[in-house]
Design an enzyme around this catalytic site. Sequence first.
Site, PDB file in Angstrom:
ATOM      1  N   PHE A 148       0.632  -1.255   0.072  1.00 16.49           N
ATOM      2  CA  PHE A 148      -0.132  -0.068  -0.138  1.00 16.49           C
ATOM      3  C   PHE A 148       0.730   1.365   0.209  1.00 16.49           C
ATOM      4  CE2 PHE A 148      -0.238   2.586   3.841  1.00 16.49           C
ATOM      5  CZ  PHE A 148       0.598   1.831   4.668  1.00 16.49           C
ATOM      6  N   LYS A 149       2.105   1.085   0.575  1.00 16.49           N
ATOM      7  CA  LYS A 149       2.943   2.507   0.329  1.00 16.49           C
ATOM      8  C   LYS A 149       3.188   3.147  -0.890  1.00 16.49           C
ATOM      9  CE  LYS A 149       5.175   1.435   4.928  1.00 16.49           C
ATOM     10  NZ  LYS A 149       4.715  -0.028   4.839  1.00 16.49           N
ATOM     11  N   ASP A 150       2.764   2.127  -2.072  1.00 13.20           N
ATOM     12  CA  ASP A 150       2.765   2.804  -3.434  1.00 13.20           C
ATOM     13  C   ASP A 150       1.659   3.964  -3.616  1.00 13.20           C
ATOM     14  OD1 ASP A 150       4.826   1.424  -4.238  1.00 13.20           O
ATOM     15  OD2 ASP A 150       3.504  -0.655  -5.039  1.00 13.20           O
ATOM     16  N   MET A 170       3.577   6.946  -2.201  1.00 12.98           N
ATOM     17  CA  MET A 170       4.692   7.084  -2.457  1.00 12.98           C
ATOM     18  C   MET A 170       4.816   7.731  -3.998  1.00 12.98           C
ATOM     19  SD  MET A 170       6.715   6.914   0.013  1.00 12.98           S
ATOM     20  CE  MET A 170       8.639   6.619  -0.433  1.00 12.98           C
TER      21      MET A 170
END
Length: 468
Positions: free
Chosen positions: A111-113, A116
């Site tokens: 999920f960090k995409d 980011m």
Amino acid sequence: MRYISTRGEAAPRDFEGVLLAGLAEDGGLFLPETWPGLSPAEWRGLRGLPYAELSARLIHLFAGETLRFETLRAMTGEAYAGFGHPAVAPLVQLDHRTFALELFHGPTLAFKDMAMQLLGRLFDHALARRGERITIVGATSGDTGSAAIEACRDRHAIDLVMLHPEGRTSEVQRRQMTTVLSPNIANLAIQGSFDDCQDLVKAMFNDSPFRREMRLAAVNSINWARVAAQIPYYAYAALALGAPDRPVAFSVPTGNFGNVLAAWAVRRMGLPVERLIIGANRNNILARFLAANDMSIRGVEPSFSPSMDIQVSSNFERLLFELLGRDGAATAAVMGRFRTEGHMPVPDAAWREATQLFHGFSLDDPGTLAEIRHLWTTAGYLADPHTAVGTAAARAKAPEDAAIPVVVAATAHPAKFPDAVERATGLRPPLPPRLADLYEREERYAVLPDALPGVEAFVRAHARRNMT
Ligand SMILES: *Cc1c(COP(=O)(O)O)cnc(C)c1O
């Protein structure tokens, strides 16, 4: 829109200022001076928008005058174009009232995409406007590094050097980093542990002449822009399920508290969020806080959900500031005692208020495997261990009113943690087609001993700070 620090001392800044600063000068975290709110009619008007459009509309409320709407819309369009699903963050139904909000269709399958991919573009835009360049250095045990690399690859104003402990990441994790051959990305395998990598990064930041010469920067989870970029997917899910005319609950597998804070924010902005459920593994500081006002530091123990193996949830300070009536001095005092005593003295009234909305749940490794198996046998759904913590928490702590749907943040693709999934189900989830050739791609990385001079020389050689 101006931003103030949770510790009340730093001068206010605009969106671009907090993006580039990260942490405030007084050690606090930035929050909007006033929260933007939408009326029910305005929320209804956002239903059915494509994800990139919705995210531009909502983030624009926070970016305000520092970014033209058309510029931001072009950025969100690009950021989410490469995702592996046309809905970007699709909802999948798991039982009569529980839904997985899949946040793992980005380039690194976690999920960090979601944040980011936009953050890299926001940085690049702000730096280009100012005619500046930066060098980002980071240390990773796996996941954060690949999200940062994918976010910064081919950005003109950014060079990035990522350190990882040689031989101590999984092969998928290493290849997700080392097969990115963009000229502004460099990977460095350190002959040491993850802690050694982190110490090297800290030492580089503490070397002031080096830090200035390289214009060192970090993209860590306390950056406000990262939280802002996570707000739209909670709104997207809530609107799809009938908000603002129907309440919803969210269950979020939590580490640094950043993701669940974004869910709290959509409530603050006017959506009817009935309950926020926090899923933890055996590192359960937040669950202990909610159960008994026990926010005390214990040692971190490894688990099947490693991205939640943390001791201190850094973004919790933002909620604390709100619970304390936005009193910066009081927040600074509580955080100061937490640092020196290892126990956070949250006043009883603030703790009680938190427990009205937040419910905590923690799950050990055998429970996590059992939950992965349960989802597979009952719903034919393959979940990664982090997501499974969230679904178990959702079932245990769902609101009594069954008409309220519970949306679980599905934070990683099962193929990112194939060993746990295989142990639970007997199935080894394959990588999605766009990553299927990961094992054939060319890798590039250097190996260096755990020693500062050599690492600084490597960073100096890879930072193109003098290029125009
Ligand atoms: C980072 C991460 C989390 C925790 O998110 P926070 O914002 O730190 O709470 C959960 N699951 C996965 C897969 C992650 O990578």
